[in-house]
Design a protein around this motif. Structure first.
Motif: not given
Length: 181
Positions: A11-12, A35-38, A42-43, A82-84
């Motif tokens: 997810n972006a 992905d938003v966590h890339a 730390i993201r 579902g849990l990211g």
């Protein structure tokens, strides 16, 4: 140990769950493309506010599909993403891996396991009472049990799709148990 990928998700934007995809591309040193966590630092949305320069040891979140089976028996309907998590697996004891284990996924990608996902209270917003099922205190040992998956960094990038194989390469002894990252 040989397992397989059952789903991939990204997810972006920041949201608790991530939609499933036909494939994701892992980028060395960064994480899941788009992905938003890339990123190299730390993201994690909360931790960025007070530790923005920490290295990103949470580039990829992996979850074992067997957890969903366990949760279903307790009345919680949870599906891949579902849990990211970014990569959902079956047949791999993710929680039993030591720090530094390598996950060879598909033909190209290699991840290095960095630690356990620390579940947060947002899980109860997703399904009320779910936090108690993925985060528990062992009454005998007094130790916390974290079942919400593991985190990894990307050593070698490549595409990852459902049905890709997952092969484990253990680090040299002595093995270090996973801790929260």
């Amino acid at each position: 140990m040989l397992g397989r990928v059952t789903a991939v998700s990204s997810n972006a934007t920041y949201s608790f769950s991530k939609p499933n995809r036909e494939a994701v591309t892992l980028l060395a040193g960064l994480g899941v493309e788009g992905d938003v966590h890339a990123g190299t630092t730390i993201r994690h949305q909360f931790r960025m506010t007070y530790e923005p320069d920490l290295p990103n040891l949470r580039q990829v979140h992996l979850m074992h599909e067997e957890l969903f089976d366990e949760l279903a028996l307790k009345g919680f309907a949870v599906a891949a993403g579902g849990l990211g998590e970014n990569i959902t697996t079956r047949g791999v004891d993710l929680l039993g891996l030591p720090e530094g284990a390598l996950l060879h996924i598909g033909a190209e990608a290699v991840l290095e396991v960095t630690g356990l996902r620390n579940p947060c209270a947002k899980i109860n917003d997703f399904r009320q009472g779910l936090l108690g099922e993925v985060f528990a205190l062992d009454p005998v040992s007094g130790e916390f049990t974290f079942k919400a998956g593991i985190m990894a960094v990307v050593l070698r990038g490549g595409p990852v799709r459902p049905d890709d194989s997952v092969r484990i390469e253990l680090p040299p002894l002595p093995h270090r148990p996973l801790e929260r990252v």
